[in-house]
Motif scaffolding. Structure first.
Motif, PDB file in Angstrom:
ATOM      1  N   ASP A 299     -35.057  18.937  60.918  1.00 30.72           N
ATOM      2  CA  ASP A 299     -34.540  20.302  60.838  1.00 30.72           C
ATOM      3  C   ASP A 299     -34.645  21.016  62.183  1.00 30.72           C
ATOM      4  O   ASP A 299     -33.709  21.708  62.612  1.00 30.72           O
ATOM      5  N   LEU A 300     -35.797  20.890  62.838  1.00 31.09           N
ATOM      6  CA  LEU A 300     -35.998  21.571  64.116  1.00 31.09           C
ATOM      7  C   LEU A 300     -35.029  21.047  65.175  1.00 31.09           C
ATOM      8  O   LEU A 300     -34.456  21.822  65.944  1.00 31.09           O
ATOM      9  N   THR A 301     -34.837  19.743  65.191  1.00 28.19           N
ATOM     10  CA  THR A 301     -33.895  19.152  66.147  1.00 28.19           C
ATOM     11  C   THR A 301     -32.493  19.712  65.933  1.00 28.19           C
ATOM     12  O   THR A 301     -31.800  20.093  66.888  1.00 28.19           O
ATOM     13  N   ASN A 302     -32.077  19.800  64.677  1.00 30.05           N
ATOM     14  CA  ASN A 302     -30.752  20.354  64.369  1.00 30.05           C
ATOM     15  C   ASN A 302     -30.652  21.811  64.795  1.00 30.05           C
ATOM     16  O   ASN A 302     -29.642  22.243  65.350  1.00 30.05           O
ATOM     17  N   ALA A 303     -31.719  22.591  64.545  1.00 32.32           N
ATOM     18  CA  ALA A 303     -31.691  24.020  64.866  1.00 32.32           C
ATOM     19  C   ALA A 303     -31.599  24.256  66.373  1.00 32.32           C
ATOM     20  O   ALA A 303     -30.817  25.095  66.833  1.00 32.32           O
ATOM     21  N   VAL A 304     -32.403  23.540  67.137  1.00 36.02           N
ATOM     22  CA  VAL A 304     -32.379  23.706  68.592  1.00 36.02           C
ATOM     23  C   VAL A 304     -31.028  23.298  69.154  1.00 36.02           C
ATOM     24  O   VAL A 304     -30.481  23.945  70.059  1.00 36.02           O
ATOM     25  N   GLU A 305     -30.466  22.234  68.587  1.00 37.64           N
ATOM     26  CA  GLU A 305     -29.152  21.780  69.035  1.00 37.64           C
ATOM     27  C   GLU A 305     -28.081  22.812  68.708  1.00 37.64           C
ATOM     28  O   GLU A 305     -27.210  23.112  69.535  1.00 37.64           O
ATOM     29  N   GLU A 306     -28.153  23.394  67.511  1.00 34.99           N
ATOM     30  CA  GLU A 306     -27.149  24.380  67.093  1.00 34.99           C
ATOM     31  C   GLU A 306     -27.284  25.708  67.839  1.00 34.99           C
ATOM     32  O   GLU A 306     -26.291  26.321  68.218  1.00 34.99           O
ATOM     33  N   GLY A 333     -36.338  13.558  70.882  1.00 36.89           N
ATOM     34  CA  GLY A 333     -36.882  13.575  72.231  1.00 36.89           C
ATOM     35  C   GLY A 333     -35.883  14.110  73.235  1.00 36.89           C
ATOM     36  O   GLY A 333     -36.235  14.868  74.148  1.00 36.89           O
ATOM     37  N   LYS A 334     -34.638  13.751  73.036  1.00 36.83           N
ATOM     38  CA  LYS A 334     -33.590  14.195  73.948  1.00 36.83           C
ATOM     39  C   LYS A 334     -33.272  15.674  73.756  1.00 36.83           C
ATOM     40  O   LYS A 334     -33.169  16.439  74.722  1.00 36.83           O
ATOM     41  N   VAL A 335     -33.106  16.112  72.497  1.00 35.47           N
ATOM     42  CA  VAL A 335     -32.719  17.495  72.214  1.00 35.47           C
ATOM     43  C   VAL A 335     -33.857  18.466  72.504  1.00 35.47           C
ATOM     44  O   VAL A 335     -33.665  19.519  73.126  1.00 35.47           O
ATOM     45  N   LEU A 336     -35.058  18.119  72.045  1.00 38.93           N
ATOM     46  CA  LEU A 336     -36.195  19.028  72.185  1.00 38.93           C
ATOM     47  C   LEU A 336     -36.893  18.906  73.530  1.00 38.93           C
ATOM     48  O   LEU A 336     -37.584  19.834  73.956  1.00 38.93           O
ATOM     49  N   GLY A 337     -36.742  17.752  74.174  1.00 38.21           N
ATOM     50  CA  GLY A 337     -37.453  17.538  75.430  1.00 38.21           C
ATOM     51  C   GLY A 337     -38.943  17.400  75.219  1.00 38.21           C
ATOM     52  O   GLY A 337     -39.751  17.751  76.077  1.00 38.21           O
ATOM     53  N   THR A 338     -39.341  16.892  74.045  1.00 39.01           N
ATOM     54  CA  THR A 338     -40.757  16.795  73.698  1.00 39.01           C
ATOM     55  C   THR A 338     -41.136  15.357  73.414  1.00 39.01           C
ATOM     56  O   THR A 338     -40.277  14.482  73.264  1.00 39.01           O
ATOM     57  N   ARG A 339     -42.422  15.131  73.316  1.00 37.64           N
ATOM     58  CA  ARG A 339     -42.946  13.805  72.999  1.00 37.64           C
ATOM     59  C   ARG A 339     -43.192  13.738  71.495  1.00 37.64           C
ATOM     60  O   ARG A 339     -43.936  14.545  70.934  1.00 37.64           O
ATOM     61  N   ILE A 340     -42.544  12.790  70.842  1.00 38.85           N
ATOM     62  CA  ILE A 340     -42.729  12.596  69.409  1.00 38.85           C
ATOM     63  C   ILE A 340     -43.862  11.596  69.217  1.00 38.85           C
ATOM     64  O   ILE A 340     -43.811  10.473  69.728  1.00 38.85           O
TER      65      ILE A 340
END
Length: 551
Positions: A299-306, A333-340
């Protein structure tokens, strides 16, 4: 209440000698931070419905929890009494737990999704003396439910309601400013706190036994997990920690409340999950760490992308509860720029294995991490002996963060004379010590990191007059990891459908998250010669169907 914490003494001397059980409690850590920086904001509590936020310093939380301790004392609660709380994430939850520890009251967090069916058992089994609920949460009247249960709960003396505005109101009973004038307040809030080996948390987990199990933890068992956990992930007082997972669940409780207090970090709480608000908070509050299950990450990945919000401050998203799809790790990792980061653990022992931030990203795709200091792993074959590296077997753990027993059910402790706890999971270990959870030997479904008590739900469905046979199994789901499917054989000349199943379970007040999300009607179910239903065959059927759709 007397707590039969029989799993503590056999390992106490060793854990203390090795430095895993340091005797530090939540209040010890809290008062360290209070003395060093009383006016630092330590808590920001957001309510999603209106977007409102309230900030609290250490000094303010200390004052409010003193008031709440006086209020609880005046209601007759004291050391080793049990207080159950069905509150959502918020400042009230934090204040209430601090107050309980100042009195030595044992805290029993219960999920807001629970209804009469689950709560009546838990509150009765735990002999809860008080229950704290919201008046309304997600349009459900918790006060009315609590009042309706009281005649069946002889130990329950008080129902305290957040937002009722009446004589049982949370603020009226627990936060009256005049309580500060209590002449004995210092003695009252210090005399019965107990130490790191006192049971301080009673939390119920669903299993295969047909009833929830009351897991008992001490400050030592929980903080012996949290200290090395924070060290593994390089967390510090500078960490801005977002917690949207329910604090009535061990994830939210340990890593959203206890961990930031120990670190001196700021906790930012959301009362319900909202991906849009989460994305905005990460940008505005410079969130650097959060922990949740796979659906939250998706969900967070989708939200940041949108939305195109800035998530560059988010150093780590620790994802646990179910395997993380490799495609999601790569995309997030690509969208958020974070370490999963992947991890594995249980209510009974916290996070046991965790991938390190400096590990190759593939470790979070293909493994569930390696063991934290103070814990040991063993993977056994059907003969009870350890299996070679790379082979699957039953996963056993032992060490500092294992719980101290199931309340009043010592026969279910699943711990042998040498301290090895049978997790019920099937795993394998690679030559570097990383494990991978491959399945479960116990009959349970994990839906979005929430355990579905299969036997309990089946038992309820068997009460339906139209059902002759029922078997509930998990089936793969991209977002939640698993969902539950009920296979039903109706009685001759009887009909049964999904709407009727839902109506029936609602009538029995089962939490909606436990409802099967799919129904398959069959003339018969695969079974052994002795008549035992072959659930593996049903799982394989659904798995093959899922894989066919995905290909």
């Amino acid at each position: 209440m007397k707590f039969d914490a029989i799993l503590m003494e056999p390992r106490r001397a060793r854990m203390e000698a090795e430095g895993h059980w340091r005797g530090m409690t939540l209040l010890d850590y809290f008062e360290e931070k209070l003395a060093a920086n009383p006016d630092r904001i330590t808590l920001s509590a957001y309510t999603v419905a209106d977007g409102a936020c309230r900030n609290f310093t250490y000094r303010e939380l200390d004052r409010l929890s003193d008031l709440a301790a006086v209020g609880l004392h005046r209601l007759g609660l004291g050391k080793d009494d049990v207080l159950s709380s069905q509150l959502p994430n918020g400042w009230e939850f934090v204040v209430l737990y601090l107050a309980c520890r100042k009195l030595g009251v044992v805290f029993n967090p219960v999920m807001p999704i629970f209804r009469e069916h689950e709560l009546l058992f838990m509150l009765k089994h735990g002999e809860a003396k008080a229950l704290v609920v919201p008046k309304l949460f997600r349009n459900f009247d918790h006060e009315a439910m609590a009042d309706g249960m009281r005649p069946q709960l002889p130990d329950l003396k008080h129902v305290i309601v957040m937002g009722s505005g009446t004589e049982n109101d949370f603020e009226r009973l627990l936060l009256d400013p005049s309580f500060a004038d209590e002449p004995d307040i210092e003695r009252l809030t210090t005399e019965h706190r107990g130490d790191g080996n006192d049971v301080c948390q009673l939390i119920y987990t669903s299993g295969t036994t047909g009833e929830p199990k009351g897991v008992m933890h001490t400050a030592n068992t929980m903080y012996s997990n949290l200290v090395p956990y924070g060290e593994r992930l390089h967390l510090s007082a500078d960490t801005q920690l977002l917690m949207a997972s329910p604090m009535a669940h061990q994830t939210g409780f340990m890593y959203g409340l206890l961990l930031p207090v120990q670190l001196g970090a700021r906790m930012i709480l959301m009362d319900v999950w909202d991906k849009t608000l989460a994305a905005k908070l990460i940008a505005e509050e410079k969130i650097s760490f959060t922990m949740a299950s796979t659906p939250f990450l998706m969900d967070l990945t989708n939200a940041v992308e949108e939305l195109g919000t800035d998530s560059s401050s988010l150093k780590i998203f620790l994802c646990a509860g179910t395997a993380i799809p490799g495609s999601l790790v790569e995309r997030a990792g690509k969208v958020l720029g974070t370490r999963i980061i992947s991890a594995w653990g249980m209510t009974e022992n916290g996070a046991v294995t965790v991938v390190a931030p400096e590990d190759d990203p593939e470790r979070s795709i293909n493994t569930d991490g390696f063991v934290l200091p103070g814990m040991e792993l063993q993977i056994r074959g059907t003969d009870g002996k350890p299996v070679p590296v790379g082979h699957e077997g039953e996963l056993y753990v032992r060490g500092c963060s294992n719980f101290v027993g199931y309340l009043r059910r010592p026969e279910w402790n699943n711990t042998d004379a040498e301290g090895w706890f049978d997790t019920g999971d099937i795993a394998r270990m690679d030559d570097r010590g990383y494990i991978r959870i491959c399945g479960r030997s116990k009959d349970i479904i994990i839906r979005g990191a929430e355990n579905i008590p299969v036997i309990e739900v089946e038992s309820l469905l068997y009460k339906h007059p139209a059902i002759q046979q029922v078997a509930i199994v998990g089936y793969p789901d991209e977002r939640l990891g698993e969902r539950a499917c009920a296979f039903v054989v109706p009685r001759p000349d009887k009909s049964f459908d999904f709407a009727e199943m839902t109506r029936f379970l609602k009538e029995l007040h089962l939490a909606q998250q436990y409802f099967p999300e799919r129904l398959e009607i069959r003339d018969k179910l695969p079974a052994t010669a002795s008549g035992k239903i072959q659930k593996f065959a049903l799982r394989n059927l659904l798995k093959a169907e899922f894989e066919a759709r995905a290909s």
